[in-house]
Enzyme design. Sequence first.
Site, PDB file in Angstrom:
ATOM      1  N   GLY A 145       3.766   4.786 -40.915  1.00  0.00           N
ATOM      2  CA  GLY A 145       3.902   6.234 -41.030  1.00  0.00           C
ATOM      3  C   GLY A 145       3.506   6.940 -39.751  1.00  0.00           C
ATOM      4  CG  ASN A 146       3.490  11.230 -39.715  1.00  0.00           C
ATOM      5  OD1 ASN A 146       4.662  10.935 -39.482  1.00  0.00           O
ATOM      6  ND2 ASN A 146       3.154  12.249 -40.476  1.00  0.00           N
ATOM      7  CB  ILE A 147      -1.820   7.404 -38.647  1.00  0.00           C
ATOM      8  CG1 ILE A 147      -2.306   8.802 -39.039  1.00  0.00           C
ATOM      9  CG2 ILE A 147      -2.946   6.645 -37.950  1.00  0.00           C
ATOM     10  CD1 ILE A 147      -3.462   8.804 -40.008  1.00  0.00           C
ATOM     11  CB  CYS A 157      -7.985  13.167 -38.438  1.00  0.00           C
ATOM     12  SG  CYS A 157      -7.628  14.199 -39.891  1.00  0.00           S
ATOM     13  N   GLY A 163       1.119  12.953 -43.486  1.00  0.00           N
ATOM     14  CA  GLY A 163       2.073  12.129 -44.202  1.00  0.00           C
ATOM     15  C   GLY A 163       1.570  11.766 -45.591  1.00  0.00           C
ATOM     16  N   PRO A 164       2.314  10.940 -46.320  1.00  0.00           N
ATOM     17  CG  PRO A 164       3.786   9.255 -46.924  1.00  0.00           C
ATOM     18  CD  PRO A 164       3.618  10.353 -45.937  1.00  0.00           C
ATOM     19  N   GLY A 165       0.236   9.083 -46.751  1.00  0.00           N
ATOM     20  CA  GLY A 165      -1.050   8.398 -46.748  1.00  0.00           C
ATOM     21  C   GLY A 165      -2.205   9.378 -46.697  1.00  0.00           C
TER      22      GLY A 165
END
Length: 314
Positions: free
Chosen positions: A13-15, A130, A164-166
């Site tokens: 995902g994003n990360i 984060c 994101g979903p996470g």
Amino acid sequence: MSKKIKCAIIGSGNIGTDLMIKVMRNSQNLEMGAMVGIDPNSDGLARAARLGVPITHEGIDGLRKMPNYDEIGVVFDATSAKAHIYNNDLLQKDGKKVIDLTPAAVGPFTIPAINGDEHIDAPNVNMVTCGGQATIPMVYAVKRVSKRVPYAEIVASISSKSAGPGTRANIDEFTETTSLAIEKLGGAERGKAVIILNPAEPPLIMRDTIFVLSQGASQEDIEKSVLEMVKDVQKYVPGYRLKQKVQFEVIGDNNPVRIPKIGYSTGLKTTIMLEVEGAAHYLPAYAGNLDIMTSAALTSADHWAAKQLSKEVA
């Protein structure tokens, strides 16, 4: 050094995707060995494939079946707190170093600007959250010049588009893990964390507000410590900066604050406002929440890899 240690990233995902690009562009001691996901159509896996990185969409089980798995020395987990428990159990059995970017908090909390390489040899290290990476250094900056910090509260505001979903699935874990780390790493007796997913358009940059109630330190000492800590974080997150001058308010006996499980307390209230601009490796610069998390994780893993490589040379 010409030799590098192979790493894998679980979570496309994003990360995970941002971290992959950082490893390929910036790492001194690591190289990509695998990108792992569970969605065969994810942008992260597609991007990894275009960049020549081995991929699997079969999660941790797929990673363990990859032909180069034995060569991978460190694994970044950018999935979810629940998934990390399962992943870590298998990775520990296989003798892998694990960098946890979820709020699972299996291993010791690690924030490079605070405890650096203190847990460098731990089999699993946790990068908090984060919001924690951005704000807890400020709590610690106040604590290190104070006799006591009864309370610290942080509010992290991030763009909804950068979550994101996470991230969304881990909101409860975010607040619990960050609150605990405010106490364990920041040094506050009581900590509280709030996260805000801001839906504004155009997306807003990551902004954080930190409130710290301290005793036994002057305003001058606190401000100096905060400015020094900002410089320390900027060494690995250049877009980290104060939004405005540090603010102070004296909380006297005539108006004490009530702190849960501590009672009424007085002292010096410090308010610190930050913004974190991302390096725009994957998502745009507003996603500073991604940048500080992946930069901290890469810094920790790079230091560990440097130590392993130096042992081989010796």
